[in-house]
Scaffold this motif. Structure first.
Motif, PDB file in Angstrom:
ATOM      1  N   ALA A 240      40.134   5.670 -29.889  1.00 35.06           N
ATOM      2  CA  ALA A 240      39.100   5.397 -30.883  1.00 35.06           C
ATOM      3  C   ALA A 240      37.734   5.848 -30.380  1.00 35.06           C
ATOM      4  CB  ALA A 240      39.086   3.918 -31.235  1.00 35.06           C
ATOM      5  N   GLY A 241      37.455   5.607 -29.106  1.00 33.15           N
ATOM      6  CA  GLY A 241      36.181   6.063 -28.555  1.00 33.15           C
ATOM      7  C   GLY A 241      36.068   7.571 -28.542  1.00 33.15           C
ATOM      8  N   ALA A 242      37.187   8.258 -28.279  1.00 35.29           N
ATOM      9  CA  ALA A 242      37.154   9.723 -28.256  1.00 35.29           C
ATOM     10  C   ALA A 242      36.901  10.307 -29.637  1.00 35.29           C
ATOM     11  CB  ALA A 242      38.469  10.265 -27.703  1.00 35.29           C
ATOM     12  N   ARG A 243      37.239   9.562 -30.694  1.00 37.70           N
ATOM     13  CA  ARG A 243      37.032  10.053 -32.061  1.00 37.70           C
ATOM     14  C   ARG A 243      35.761   9.477 -32.692  1.00 37.70           C
ATOM     15  NH1 ARG A 243      40.475  13.007 -34.180  1.00 37.70           N
ATOM     16  NH2 ARG A 243      39.713  12.553 -36.298  1.00 37.70           N
ATOM     17  N   ASP A 244      34.905   8.889 -31.884  1.00 43.05           N
ATOM     18  CA  ASP A 244      33.616   8.359 -32.350  1.00 43.05           C
ATOM     19  C   ASP A 244      33.785   7.275 -33.400  1.00 43.05           C
ATOM     20  OD1 ASP A 244      32.265  10.154 -30.694  1.00 43.05           O
ATOM     21  OD2 ASP A 244      32.327  11.725 -32.226  1.00 43.05           O
ATOM     22  N   VAL A 245      34.870   6.505 -33.317  1.00 38.94           N
ATOM     23  CA  VAL A 245      35.069   5.375 -34.235  1.00 38.94           C
ATOM     24  C   VAL A 245      34.213   4.222 -33.738  1.00 38.94           C
ATOM     25  CG1 VAL A 245      36.725   3.736 -35.178  1.00 38.94           C
ATOM     26  CG2 VAL A 245      37.378   6.117 -34.824  1.00 38.94           C
ATOM     27  N   PRO A 246      33.273   3.732 -34.520  1.00 38.76           N
ATOM     28  CA  PRO A 246      32.360   2.702 -34.012  1.00 38.76           C
ATOM     29  C   PRO A 246      33.028   1.342 -33.823  1.00 38.76           C
ATOM     30  CG  PRO A 246      31.947   3.118 -36.337  1.00 38.76           C
ATOM     31  CD  PRO A 246      32.960   4.131 -35.911  1.00 38.76           C
ATOM     32  N   ALA A 247      33.922   0.931 -34.749  1.00 34.49           N
ATOM     33  CA  ALA A 247      34.512  -0.404 -34.673  1.00 34.49           C
ATOM     34  C   ALA A 247      35.854  -0.391 -35.384  1.00 34.49           C
ATOM     35  CB  ALA A 247      33.590  -1.451 -35.307  1.00 34.49           C
ATOM     36  N   ALA A 248      36.679  -1.358 -35.042  1.00 35.75           N
ATOM     37  CA  ALA A 248      37.995  -1.522 -35.653  1.00 35.75           C
ATOM     38  C   ALA A 248      38.142  -2.954 -36.114  1.00 35.75           C
ATOM     39  CB  ALA A 248      39.102  -1.150 -34.674  1.00 35.75           C
ATOM     40  N   ARG A 249      38.884  -3.139 -37.191  1.00 39.18           N
ATOM     41  CA  ARG A 249      39.108  -4.475 -37.746  1.00 39.18           C
ATOM     42  C   ARG A 249      40.350  -5.058 -37.048  1.00 39.18           C
ATOM     43  NH1 ARG A 249      37.591  -6.724 -42.687  1.00 39.18           N
ATOM     44  NH2 ARG A 249      37.982  -8.977 -42.593  1.00 39.18           N
ATOM     45  N   VAL A 250      40.190  -6.169 -36.346  1.00 41.12           N
ATOM     46  CA  VAL A 250      41.246  -6.748 -35.533  1.00 41.12           C
ATOM     47  C   VAL A 250      41.634  -8.102 -36.115  1.00 41.12           C
ATOM     48  CG1 VAL A 250      41.937  -7.505 -33.230  1.00 41.12           C
ATOM     49  CG2 VAL A 250      40.395  -5.562 -33.488  1.00 41.12           C
ATOM     50  N   VAL A 251      42.976  -8.304 -36.257  1.00 37.89           N
ATOM     51  CA  VAL A 251      43.522  -9.572 -36.742  1.00 37.89           C
ATOM     52  C   VAL A 251      44.578 -10.030 -35.739  1.00 37.89           C
ATOM     53  CG1 VAL A 251      44.735 -10.751 -38.595  1.00 37.89           C
ATOM     54  CG2 VAL A 251      43.099  -8.945 -39.140  1.00 37.89           C
ATOM     55  N   PHE A 252      44.415 -11.262 -35.198  1.00 41.23           N
ATOM     56  CA  PHE A 252      45.396 -11.842 -34.292  1.00 41.23           C
ATOM     57  C   PHE A 252      46.358 -12.707 -35.087  1.00 41.23           C
ATOM     58  CE2 PHE A 252      41.459 -11.649 -31.590  1.00 41.23           C
ATOM     59  CZ  PHE A 252      41.841 -10.511 -30.909  1.00 41.23           C
ATOM     60  N   CYS A 253      47.667 -12.545 -34.775  1.00 44.29           N
ATOM     61  CA  CYS A 253      48.675 -13.289 -35.533  1.00 44.29           C
ATOM     62  C   CYS A 253      49.643 -13.976 -34.588  1.00 44.29           C
ATOM     63  CB  CYS A 253      49.472 -12.346 -36.453  1.00 44.29           C
ATOM     64  SG  CYS A 253      48.516 -11.691 -37.822  1.00 44.29           S
TER      65      CYS A 253
ATOM     66  N   ASP B 124      41.258 -13.824 -38.108  1.00 42.06           N
ATOM     67  CA  ASP B 124      40.477 -12.610 -38.338  1.00 42.06           C
ATOM     68  C   ASP B 124      39.347 -12.546 -37.321  1.00 42.06           C
ATOM     69  OD1 ASP B 124      39.334 -10.343 -39.292  1.00 42.06           O
ATOM     70  OD2 ASP B 124      38.729 -11.185 -41.237  1.00 42.06           O
ATOM     71  N   ALA B 125      39.371 -11.534 -36.465  1.00 38.77           N
ATOM     72  CA  ALA B 125      38.300 -11.345 -35.488  1.00 38.77           C
ATOM     73  C   ALA B 125      37.198 -10.453 -36.018  1.00 38.77           C
ATOM     74  CB  ALA B 125      38.871 -10.742 -34.199  1.00 38.77           C
ATOM     75  N   GLY B 126      37.372  -9.909 -37.240  1.00 39.25           N
ATOM     76  CA  GLY B 126      36.353  -9.054 -37.821  1.00 39.25           C
ATOM     77  C   GLY B 126      36.340  -7.681 -37.156  1.00 39.25           C
ATOM     78  N   TYR B 127      35.209  -6.996 -37.358  1.00 44.14           N
ATOM     79  CA  TYR B 127      35.046  -5.664 -36.767  1.00 44.14           C
ATOM     80  C   TYR B 127      34.568  -5.809 -35.323  1.00 44.14           C
ATOM     81  CZ  TYR B 127      35.756  -3.251 -41.184  1.00 44.14           C
ATOM     82  OH  TYR B 127      36.302  -2.752 -42.332  1.00 44.14           O
ATOM     83  N   LEU B 128      35.269  -5.186 -34.428  1.00 48.56           N
ATOM     84  CA  LEU B 128      34.909  -5.234 -33.013  1.00 48.56           C
ATOM     85  C   LEU B 128      34.621  -3.831 -32.517  1.00 48.56           C
ATOM     86  CD1 LEU B 128      37.642  -7.673 -31.641  1.00 48.56           C
ATOM     87  CD2 LEU B 128      35.254  -8.209 -32.169  1.00 48.56           C
TER      88      LEU B 128
END
Length: 600
Positions: free
Chosen positions: A500-513, A519-523
């Motif tokens: 994700a860092g190599a593709r310049d993705v600023p944040a990802a939406r993470v959900v723990f189950c 819902d951890a939101g955008y991290l």
């Protein structure tokens, strides 16, 4: 009246008994005992040494002193000395007039033979012989001494004929059809001995004896692949046969089973099969291992996939005419030309009948084992071992034109030479395809810095608009149940963060189950692998986390979803582009519609 005397008892010939005992020691040696030679112990023999033990001639005859007494070990050493003269080509057979070697050649050849016998333990050398010998072959030593004009005193009596030469060249009989090649015969004897020793070390035979009764039929079958069938010879050379009755009975092995990871084929020694049937059985198990049928099962039923592979392999072996198929093996001519996956799709329609079929291990049991039953063997790269063995075997088979091979088998062997990409490379390709990279936009609303060469020309600035950044994201549904391995979590999250860092993705939406969705939101991608606090270690219910992302208004409709689990989860229904990250060897309890990456 005097009593008549009976016939006097013959005196024991101690010299003959000692010689015959020494000759028996030579015959017991696998290399020397297989050479063809004769001995002459006649008192009228003109070639017999006067003050020595043995003289060797070019006809392959060892002329022995008829009355000389020596220990059996000394006779064994002297006979071995003469045979090695033959094997080294010192007394070659030839027709026509022969010129006898001079004393330099005779002594140099004896030195070379004695030096060889130092590491070829047979009998015992006479005490008068030196313990060390000079380097160099017989020609170099003879030339060196010929230039010096004398032979060193320590080596003058290195032969077995005392003060006389122990080598004699005879003109070969003119009526003989061909001249024997003693050197070639000795080379073949050494080759057979080394091959036998390797078979003993590899467990393919129990002793160095060439008696067929000493070898088990499955050991002879495995040796046949090494020597006579190059397609599977490389695999057979690295396979170990385990014929343990208690082990076979404990694990229900009817005929045979294979463990690819351990490189072992388990044999039931009570099964009475012919040599041709054992060849078929061993080839069957080796193809199971080499074609990696255990790893190719995926989410399919392991037993039914094993049955499908049996149909395919048995069809190939029948076409190639490798041995004879034992009675009761799975074979259907209508399935000819189909792959194991295609056969599986056909037989899965009739599960009741198929579960009554029997593999080589037995009814309802897989003959491809997932773990070693004995002590495992270590391979640096198991895939590379099987891939190289089959690839080289195919090349040899085709170069030597050893016979017909089914097209499906050739295709699978060639496919092994192009192994699949590792899981992290596959994950990187998935990111490249489905996770968009934010594209910069140029606008005069934000002018760029003027170039020093053209300060008067205005230029458009380069920036990332908020709507462009918002769509460049993805969702992560992370299984945090108690069965989840922390090593898997670390590898998966680290790989996700790096790509994700190599593709310049600023944040990802993470959900723990676990038992519920958190819902951890955008991290930020940098925090996914390092500072994420995993919440909950209860049961595994992943569908609420998937539904949470489906309903989220701030999650773009086109963003993909990555599900990380160990396979112990419920059935998932994902309505957008998605992929799964699971441990190597795990299976999902449902048919995945997206790609499955197996973390190793």
């Amino acid at each position: 009246m005097s009593r008549a005397r009976g016939p006097e008892k013959r005196k024991k010939d101690l010299a003959r008994e000692a010689f015959e005992a020494g000759l028996a020691l030579v015959r017991a040696n696998p290399a020397l005992g297989s050479m063809e030679f004769r001995t002459c112990r006649s008192e009228k023999c003109v070639r017999s040494p006067v003050d020595g033990l043995v003289r060797t001639d070019s006809d392959g005859i060892l002329h022995v002193h008829p009355t000389r007494r020596a220990e059996p070990a000394e006779w064994a050493w002297a006979v071995a000395h003469g045979l090695i003269h033959l094997g080294f080509g010192h007394v070659p057979a030839a027709k026509g007039k022969r010129v006898q070697p001079d004393r330099y050649d005779v002594t140099a050849r004896c030195v070379v033979v004695n030096r060889f016998l130092l590491g070829f333990s047979i009998g015992s050398a006479p005490e008068l012989l030196p313990d060390a010998y000079p380097d160099g072959d017989e020609e170099q030593l003879a030339a060196r001494w010929r230039r010096a004009g004398s032979v060193p005193a320590a080596f003058e009596r290195c032969g077995t004929a005392g003060s006389e030469p122990d080598q004699w060249l005879e003109p070969y009989d003119k009526w003989a059809p061909s001249v024997p090649d003693w050197q070639l015969a000795f080379a073949h004897a050494l080759t057979r001995t080394m091959a036998t020793a390797m078979d003993v070390a590899g467990g393919r035979r129990e002793s160095m004896s060439d008696d067929p009764a000493q070898r088990r039929p499955w050991q002879a079958a495995l040796s046949w692949f090494v020597t006579s069938y190059p397609l599977l010879g490389g695999i057979a050379s690295g396979i170990k046969l385990v014929a343990d009755l208690e082990l076979a009975q404990a694990h229900g092995i009817s005929v045979a089973a294979v463990n690819p990871e351990a490189g072992e084929i388990y044999i039931n020694p009570l099964r009475q099969l012919t040599a041709e049937e054992w060849r078929f059985v061993l080839a069957h198990e080796m193809l199971h291992a080499a074609l990696r049928h255990g790893d190719r099962c995926g989410t399919r039923d392991p037993y039914l996939f094993n049955v499908a592979c049996d149909y395919v392999i048995n069809g190939w072996l029948t076409e190639m005419d490798v041995g004879d198929a034992p009675e009761g093996l799975l074979h259907d001519p209508e399935l000819k030309g189909l792959s194991a996956e295609e056969v599986y799709d056909r037989i899965a329609k009739d599960l009741r009948r198929m579960r009554r079929l029997s593999t080589l291990r037995g009814k309802g049991a897989c003959d491809v084992l997932g773990a070693p039953l004995g002590s495992p063997r270590d391979y640096v790269d198991l895939d590379e071992f099987y891939r190289r063995g089959l690839g080289q075997g195919l090349n040899l088979h085709q170069q030597h034109e050893r016979g017909y091979l089914p097209g499906g088998l050739v295709e699978e062997i060639r496919a092994l030479n192009h192994p699949p990409l590792p899981w992290d490379a596959q994950l990187a390709r998935w990111f490249d395809e489905f996770v968009p990279r934010p594209e910069p936009v140029r606008s005069y609303a934000r002018p760029s810095r003027r170039q020093s060469s053209t300060p008067d020309i205005p230029r458009a600035g380069r920036h990332f608009p908020p709507e462009e950044i918002a769509r460049c994201t993805f969702g992560v549904v992370l299984d945090t149940s108690g069965s989840m391995d922390r090593t898997l979590l670390g590898k998966a999250l680290g790989a996700i963060a790096s790509y994700a860092g190599a593709r310049d993705v600023p944040a990802a939406r993470v959900v723990f189950c676990d038992s519920a969705a958190h819902d951890a939101g955008y991290l930020p991608v940098a925090e996914i692998a390092g500072r994420v606090r995993v919440r909950g270690r209860g049961g595994t219910v992943l569908q609420p986390g998937v539904d949470l992302l489906h309903r989220a208004d701030d999650f773009p409709p086109g963003a993909p979803m990555l599900v990380i689990t160990d396979g112990w989860c419920d059935v998932l229904r994902v309505r957008r582009e998605h992929a799964y990250l699971i441990p190597h060897g795990a299976r999902l309890p449902f048919t995945a519609r997206g790609p499955v990456f197996r973390v190793q």
